[in-house]
Design a protein around this motif. Structure first.
Motif, mmCIF file in Angstrom:
data_model
loop_
_atom_site.group_PDB
_atom_site.id
_atom_site.type_symbol
_atom_site.label_atom_id
_atom_site.label_comp_id
_atom_site.label_asym_id
_atom_site.label_seq_id
_atom_site.Cartn_x
_atom_site.Cartn_y
_atom_site.Cartn_z
ATOM 1 N N ARG A 243 12.762 -0.990 10.019
ATOM 2 C CA ARG A 243 12.535 -0.884 11.449
ATOM 3 C C ARG A 243 11.924 -1.960 12.144
ATOM 4 N NH1 ARG A 243 13.590 3.993 13.867
ATOM 5 N NH2 ARG A 243 14.060 6.005 12.369
ATOM 6 N N PRO B 41 9.803 5.786 2.667
ATOM 7 C CA PRO B 41 9.401 6.035 3.909
ATOM 8 C C PRO B 41 8.870 4.499 4.487
ATOM 9 C CG PRO B 41 7.676 7.183 2.535
ATOM 10 C CD PRO B 41 8.973 6.956 1.737
ATOM 11 N N ASP B 42 8.128 3.631 3.322
ATOM 12 C CA ASP B 42 8.023 2.498 3.788
ATOM 13 C C ASP B 42 8.959 1.452 3.705
ATOM 14 O OD1 ASP B 42 5.418 1.133 3.966
ATOM 15 O OD2 ASP B 42 6.092 -0.344 2.499
ATOM 16 N N GLN C 250 13.094 -4.577 14.756
ATOM 17 C CA GLN C 250 12.280 -4.661 16.305
ATOM 18 C C GLN C 250 12.227 -6.158 16.324
ATOM 19 O OE1 GLN C 250 9.316 -1.966 16.389
ATOM 20 N NE2 GLN C 250 8.150 -3.403 17.601
ATOM 21 N N GLU D 226 0.006 10.443 -2.305
ATOM 22 C CA GLU D 226 0.395 11.873 -1.794
ATOM 23 C C GLU D 226 1.397 12.493 -2.787
ATOM 24 O OE1 GLU D 226 -1.706 12.491 2.043
ATOM 25 O OE2 GLU D 226 -0.043 13.983 1.140
ATOM 26 N N GLN E 245 0.756 -1.121 0.147
ATOM 27 C CA GLN E 245 0.107 0.174 -0.148
ATOM 28 C C GLN E 245 0.724 1.090 -0.049
ATOM 29 O OE1 GLN E 245 -2.328 -0.305 3.538
ATOM 30 N NE2 GLN E 245 -4.138 -0.742 2.100
ATOM 31 N N GLU F 124 11.868 2.216 4.989
ATOM 32 C CA GLU F 124 12.319 2.741 6.629
ATOM 33 C C GLU F 124 11.487 1.947 7.410
ATOM 34 O OE1 GLU F 124 12.462 6.755 7.677
ATOM 35 O OE2 GLU F 124 12.668 6.207 9.579
ATOM 36 N N TYR F 125 10.091 1.995 7.291
ATOM 37 C CA TYR F 125 9.070 1.277 8.455
ATOM 38 C C TYR F 125 9.628 -0.266 8.363
ATOM 39 C CZ TYR F 125 4.914 -0.300 10.408
ATOM 40 O OH TYR F 125 3.881 -0.992 11.139
ATOM 41 N N ARG F 126 9.616 -0.860 7.239
ATOM 42 C CA ARG F 126 10.099 -2.443 7.006
ATOM 43 C C ARG F 126 11.382 -2.483 7.859
ATOM 44 N NH1 ARG F 126 4.825 -3.783 6.216
ATOM 45 N NH2 ARG F 126 4.104 -1.974 5.273
ATOM 46 N N GLU G 110 3.260 14.867 -2.083
ATOM 47 C CA GLU G 110 4.068 15.444 -1.342
ATOM 48 C C GLU G 110 5.585 14.983 -1.290
ATOM 49 O OE1 GLU G 110 3.733 17.724 2.881
ATOM 50 O OE2 GLU G 110 1.876 16.846 1.915
ATOM 51 N N GLU G 111 6.573 15.555 -0.971
ATOM 52 C CA GLU G 111 7.688 15.060 -0.790
ATOM 53 C C GLU G 111 8.055 14.335 0.817
ATOM 54 O OE1 GLU G 111 12.647 16.127 -0.848
ATOM 55 O OE2 GLU G 111 10.971 17.790 -1.170
ATOM 56 N N LYS G 112 8.566 13.315 0.733
ATOM 57 C CA LYS G 112 8.752 12.713 1.827
ATOM 58 C C LYS G 112 9.887 12.899 2.784
ATOM 59 C CE LYS G 112 4.809 10.635 1.499
ATOM 60 N NZ LYS G 112 3.567 11.238 2.259
ATOM 61 N N MET G 113 9.773 12.742 3.887
ATOM 62 C CA MET G 113 11.191 12.658 4.499
ATOM 63 C C MET G 113 11.346 11.319 5.311
ATOM 64 S SD MET G 113 12.521 15.924 6.793
ATOM 65 C CE MET G 113 13.767 15.551 8.007
ATOM 66 N N ILE H 100 14.605 8.581 6.347
ATOM 67 C CA ILE H 100 15.907 8.177 6.544
ATOM 68 C C ILE H 100 16.656 7.690 5.153
ATOM 69 C CG2 ILE H 100 17.664 6.776 7.709
ATOM 70 C CD1 ILE H 100 15.932 7.089 10.104
ATOM 71 N N ALA I 257 0.662 5.650 0.126
ATOM 72 C CA ALA I 257 -0.131 6.591 0.460
ATOM 73 C C ALA I 257 -0.195 7.438 -0.884
ATOM 74 C CB ALA I 257 0.159 7.594 1.630
#
Lengths: 550, 677
Positions: free
Chosen positions: A48, A41-42, A52, A6, A2, A44-46, A8-11, A13, A4
């Motif tokens: 992380r 960003p996705d 974890q 958008e 999925q 980065e999320y993955r 817009e530019e993402k910020m 890492i 988003a």
């Protein structure tokens, strides 16, 4: 996946460039920049998320350090392929990419297959074992090696307790932890480097200046003494190194902020080694004579400065040197060093220790000097060097003695007669000198200055001249003159006395007696030297005196 | 304000929100009003309402409003009176995370990140782990996906606050017209206002509980009745019996007491009189004579009630029972003045592969589970008698043996295909259960040195497995968010403890179960989870009967007191909490460790708690004094800390396992790790 919706530019890492590179690496060439931007960003999320999970795996393995296997385990939990495979045991080495501040890559060296095959098998790892010990017995931890030492826990700073076995009354002092600041460590390293490298003489000179003048170097003194001692014993073949080391010693001695006395005992053997060692430097071109001369001055400097505090310093030193000189088995180079050392200590030492042994020594040297008997040119050269040194020492000594004579002294007429009488009977003269030299070595005697040490308040010397019943003529003399006299004002009787006394507090009578005796001795010496050296001694004798004698 | 302007705002708002028909109607109404018949709405004259309308009209999507609002609130809270400050500061964390999630939810990733980074320092000290989780949330879809974020969004935070602070806060929010903050606070915070002075202790555990609506559920669950007492006809009872009769016929006597309530009460009174003999271990065999004398001392602890077992318990063989009774008879009485001896088993040359260690009840067998999927069992009684002098008193009851092997001193058990995460010995020590990342649990016989059964049921790595105190049954917990109860003779689980079986709310927050522990009476199991809670489950019904909230990081270890009244749990940060099972309240936190608490164990009579941690220490805590004191001081509202009695540091060996033997000798095990160079 999925995303988003958008624009817009993402910020994130993860920069979009990374996504593009990864896409390229797996064969997607037409990835639009927008897609990469949204993916970042996705990603980065993955990442992380996986980390974890990996931390959870780590916790279940009851570890506190994350390993590659934990990440593999986390990927497994997500039904993903593990990416790390089998760990290689050792830590991964990262290298910095040239030109980038924070870009690293793994150092993946090419390994030759042959090397791997031919390499000896590594040691088999030890098998897991269980060791059993008492962690505590009824709540008290026993002091056994398996347990953590208790001292460490209570006072981490002091990891050892210093024990003195002298007795129970001595209070045990824990060693003070010596902390050397980073700057001083660097300074020491730099100096040591310069001393050893010998490549940059100008810088070394500046270093010497710094050593001789900088305050705050005191904490380094033990390190320097150690360093010098180590390097001298190790580098006897390295002439330049030895010379550098001696320069360092001199600079340390010159530094007014350094309190070097406690370390002298450690320093002296190295210095004396550089003076009387058989061989200094291994090349013919090495001018070890210079080094010996330099060191001789150094020794004299040390004696002059610390003779007060270290009473036995000079006596021990002269003993060593005389032993070296009088041992016919020692090499001529060693003799040279000994002579130079003794000469540097002042003409009194020379007179007492060298001149007394001059005759037998010269007879020993004679065959070496003769060009026909000594075929070895090197040996002959060395012999001549020794001869020159001994002549210089004797000459300077006699020059110094004669200089202090009065121009027209009242007792002067008696000199020739007395002197001659004594020269004829050489036997008692030698015995007397022998007594003097033994006194010189006696530990109770205080040697304040190198020259004029003879004037020390030795009761024997004072008594003997009085027994001779040679009454002093000048009864009124300022006895305690504080001015330093350089000794080249022989025209005044005052100056002469100052020269002799060197500002020491001796009774006037003793001084006068001393002068009288000295005069006698000088006369005797001159005649003797003339006998031994012939005309070679003449240039050392001041012209005024010359007229007196000849 | 100009009424026209207000109307325009309202119009604009309606249009923006897409309420076209409403806008039309309003327009018509306005025209009608302009006709000048009457003014039905009074919003033009109400200044408050006007302001509200205006604030709505402000650009709804402006991300800077969050930052401004939050930083204003923050500086106000920090500048408030010291007396109320800590209460007001509690509000900041929920506001912070919800601001962040709102920003993310609206797609302002960049602003969200900036907002997060500029204020995260404030909350790092307490909520570091949560922040680390939230940090990765960057796009709205993550909010949906991430369980933690979802549960935060769905639940309210309970905050205890005194009346005055509450008024202050409301006053501030109204005065500054910070409707945004007000909205967040209204939506996500549930204030529990109490009258009187603010609480002085700033670290009151109950003050802030993040999962608010969940808290209500928890409260509801915690109302349920539990029978925390010991089993009637337990061995301890029998011990009392035999101790008083001094006869060999205890078994028959013991069995005849079934269901005799009055008698059991009497017995339970007597049990309290069990001696506090301070004998040394060496004198264990001095026999019953000494024990009897010592038994005359009485302890004040009220006896634990007796309950009936809900499970059909296995029948114990006579000689095993004999040996246990013998051990109990010779138990060293421990207290704050009589410390136990600790025997430490150090694993060497593990090459960082030891995942778990387990010690049998008598300390003679030690099992290690390794990441290379092997299990190794050592028989300490057989390894050099000199080294294991400790065991001589204990090992006389141990009749099983590990096959002597010429090369190694241990028995290698191979069968798993993934890292072994847990191993547990059956009470007599004849079986070992192991759980692994390959999702299976395996039963091994220490007599045959062979794998007997492979239990498949979990779908994810099985983190922990524990035998029940009477053997036969065992509980396991897994990454698949369930805990299961098994019996040795069936390959299918008997019960599955999963969130959906009990409550929907619970399922939301029920995450991976970390560790499991049996209640001494076998009727309950406790599970610790990475959602920072501990739960107590009824074995018979499979229901969750207690939720213990208070840990600040994931729970790693659990222990039940022998009388079944208390439970201790250790977490990742090194905090140990002691809970009262009946009230589900934390008696007191035990601070002292500074790294993960891997293992906890109560001494035989429950007076001491031992904890082993990754910081390479074993600590002993005095739990009797504290529990007594708490009762006395409960009225004062004073939380007292349990006393840390001793700390035994090891030589860089993290402590993986701890076990008090029945005679109260403490065994500890860990792998020697090279200190970081």
């Amino acid at each position: 996946m999925q995303l988003a919706v958008e624009g817009e530019e993402k910020m994130s890492i993860v920069p979009k460039e990374t996504i593009e590179v990864i896409a390229q690496s797996i064969g997607i060439t037409n990835l639009s920049p927008e897609a990469a931007l949204m993916l970042a960003p996705d990603v980065e999320y993955r990442v992380r998320e996986i980390m974890q999970e990996a931390i959870k795996c780590m916790r279940h393995s009851k570890r506190t350090t994350l390993t590659a296997s934990d990440v593999d385990g986390a990927l497994n939990l997500r039904n993903l392929e593990p990416i790390y495979g089998f760990g290689s045991g050792g830590p991964i080495r990262f290298r910095k990419a040239i030109g980038h501040r924070d870009l690293f890559y793994t150092d993946d060296r090419e390994v030759d297959f042959k090397d791997v095959i031919e390499a000896p098998l590594p040691k088999a790892p030890l098998d897991t074992e269980i060791v059993c010990h008492w962690l505590a017995i009824e709540g008290v931890q026993p002091a056994i090696p398996e347990n953590a030492p208790l001292e460490v826990i209570r006072a981490p700073a002091e990891n050892q307790i210093y024990q003195q076995k002298d007795g129970p009354l001595i209070d045990i002092r824990l060693p003070v932890k010596h902390v050397l600041s980073k700057e001083l460590q660097l300074y020491f390293q730099k100096i040591a480097e310069l001393t050893l490298s010998k490549s940059n003489p100008s810088l070394f000179k500046e270093a010497l200046v710094s050593l001789a003048s900088d305050s705050g170097l005191h904490p380094l003194v033990p390190y320097f003494t150690n360093f010098i001692a180590d390097e001298v014993s190790r580098g006897l073949n390295d002439f330049l190194l030895l010379f550098n080391l001696m320069h360092v010693v001199r600079s340390l001695l010159q530094n007014p902020h350094i309190h070097i006395e406690p370390y002298l005992h450690q320093l002296m053997p190295s210095v004396v080694t550089c003076l009387v060692s058989r061989k200094l430097g291994n090349r013919f071109a090495d001018n070890h004579w210079d080094l010996r001369d330099f060191t001789a001055n150094l020794v004299a400097l040390i004696c002059k400065r610390f003779g007060n505090t270290y009473i036995t310093l000079q006596s021990r030193l002269t003993k060593t040197l005389v032993n070296a000189l009088l041992d016919p088995k020692k090499a001529l180079t060693q003799h040279y060093g000994a002579i130079q050392g003794l000469a540097a200590l002042g003409h009194n030492v020379v007179r007492l220790l060298v001149l007394s042994n001059l005759e037998p020594y010269l007879s020993l040297l004679e065959p070496e000097l003769d060009a026909e008997k000594q075929k070895n040119q090197m040996k002959s050269y060395e012999a001549w060097r020794v001869y020159g040194a001994i002549l210089r020492a004797a000459g300077l000594c006699i020059h110094d003695r004669l200089k202090i004579f009065p121009t027209l002294p009242s007792p002067s007429p008696s000199f020739p007669s007395k002197g001659k009488g004594k020269v004829i009977s050489t036997e008692p003269n030698k015995r007397k000198l022998g007594v003097d030299s033994s006194e010189n070595r006696s530990p109770h005697k205080r040697l304040i200055a190198t020259d004029g040490s003879d004037g020390g308040p030795s009761p024997m010397q004072v008594d003997r001249p009085t027994g001779d019943a040679n009454p002093p003529q000048n009864s009124v003399r300022p006895s305690s003159s504080e001015q330093a006299s350089d000794g080249n004002a022989p025209e005044s009787r005052n100056a002469k006395e100052k020269d002799d006394s060197k500002g020491r507090a001796i009774t006037r009578k003793a001084i006068l007696d001393q002068i009288w005796k000295d005069d006698l001795d000088s006369g005797r010496l001159l005649v003797k030297l003339h006998q031994l050296y012939g005309d070679r001694i003449l240039p050392f004798i001041p012209s005024t005196e010359m007229s007196l004698f000849l | 304000m100009d009424p026209e302007q207000v109307d325009e705002f309202v119009m604009g708002y309606l249009k923006k929100k897409g309420f076209n028909s409403a806008a039309k109607q309003l327009q018509e109404a306005l025209h009608h009003n302009n006709g000048g018949t009457f003014n039905s709405t009074d919003y033009h004259n109400d200044p408050e309402l006007t302001k509200l309308i205006r604030s709505f009209s402000q650009s709804e999507n402006d991300p800077t409003r969050y930052r401004d609002g939050y930083s204003k609130l923050r500086s106000w809270a920090y500048n408030s009176l010291d007396l109320y400050k800590h209460e007001l500061l509690r509000v900041m964390y929920p506001v912070f995370i919800h601001c962040y999630m709102d920003l993310v939810g609206k797609g302002h990733t960049r602003e969200a990140r900036a907002f997060f980074n500029s204020f995260r320092k404030d909350h790092e000290m307490i909520h570091l782990r949560d922040l680390q989780k939230l940090e990765g949330v960057l796009v709205p879809s993550h909010l949906e996906e991430m369980e933690f974020a979802r549960s935060l969004r769905q639940s309210k935070v309970n905050i205890k606050i005194c009346q005055y602070s509450y008024d202050l806060l409301l006053q501030y929010l109204h005065r500054t017209e910070s409707t945004l903050m007000l909205g967040i606070i209204n939506e996500h915070i549930n204030f529990q206002v109490y009258s009187g002075q603010p609480n002085s202790s700033s670290d009151d555990i109950d003050a802030v509980t993040i999962v608010g609506s969940f808290q209500e559920t928890a409260d509801h669950i915690n109302q349920k009745e539990i029978q925390w007492g010991l089993l009637e006809d337990s061995l301890e009872d029998r011990l009392e019996k035999t101790g008083s009769l001094l006869s060999d016929s205890e078994k028959g006597q013991g069995e005849s007491k079934d269901g005799d309530v009055d008698d059991s009460k009497k017995r339970s009174n007597e049990i309290g009189k069990q001696g506090s003999s301070l004998k040394k271990l060496k004198k264990d065999k001095a026999g019953n004579a000494t024990a009897k004398v010592a038994r005359q001392e009485t302890s004040i602890v009220s006896p634990a009630p007796r309950v009936k077992p809900e499970l059909a318990l296995p029948v114990m063989s006579t000689d095993v029972e004999e040996s246990i009774l013998e051990d109990l008879r010779n138990r060293v009485q421990l207290s704050s003045v009589a410390m136990p001896s600790v025997s430490f088993y150090t694993f060497v040359n593990t090459h960082n592969g030891l995942n778990c260690a387990s010690i049998s009840h008598d300390g003679s067998l030690v099992a290690g589970g390794f990441s290379d999927s092997s299990i190794k069992v050592w028989n300490m009684a057989k390894i050099g008698q000199a080294g294991s002098g400790a065991l001589q008193g204990e090992s006389d009851t141990n009749d099983q043996n590990v096959g002597p092997n010429g090369r190694r001193n241990y028995t290698l058990l191979l069968g798993h295909s993934g890292p072994v995460y847990s191993a547990t010995f059956s009470p007599p020590g004849d079986f070992v259960l192991s759980s692994s990342a390959d999702t299976t649990i395996r039963l091994w016989s220490t007599q045959l040195n062979a794998n007997l059964v492979c239990y498949k049921g979990h779908n994810y790595p099985v983190w922990d497995v524990q035998f029940s105190p009477f053997g036969h049954y065992f509980a396991s917990c897994s990454h698949d968010r369930t805990a299961r109860i098994w019996s040795m003779d069936r390959v299918q689980p008997l019960r599955i403890m999963a969130g959906h079986l009990s409550d929907v709310d619970v399922s939301v927050s029920l995450t991976i179960v970390r560790c499991v522990q049996w209640h001494p009476n076998c009727n309950y199991i406790a599970t610790g989870s990475s959602d920072k809670t501990v739960r107590l489950w009824d074995v018979q019904t499979g229901e969750c009967v207690r939720i213990f909230i208070g840990h600040r990081s994931m729970v790693l270890s659990l222990a039940m007191s022998p009388d079944g009244r208390y439970m201790a749990s250790g977490d990742e940060d090194g905090t140990i909490m002691m809970w009262d099972l009946s009230t589900a309240r934390c008696i007191t936190p035990l601070m002292g460790h500074n790294s993960c608490v891997w293992s906890l164990s109560y001494s035989g009579e429950g007076s001491l708690l031992a904890s082993g941690s990754a910081d390479c220490t074993v600590k002993l805590w005095d739990v009797t004094s504290s529990t007594k004191l708490t009762k006395a001081e409960e009225k004062n509202g004073n939380t007292n800390r349990l006393r840390s009695l001793r700390t035994f540091p090891t030589k860089s060996t993290p402590v993986h396992a701890l076990r008090f033997s029945r005679r109260n000798l403490l065994f500890a095990a860990g792998a020697l790790s090279k200190p970081a160079s």
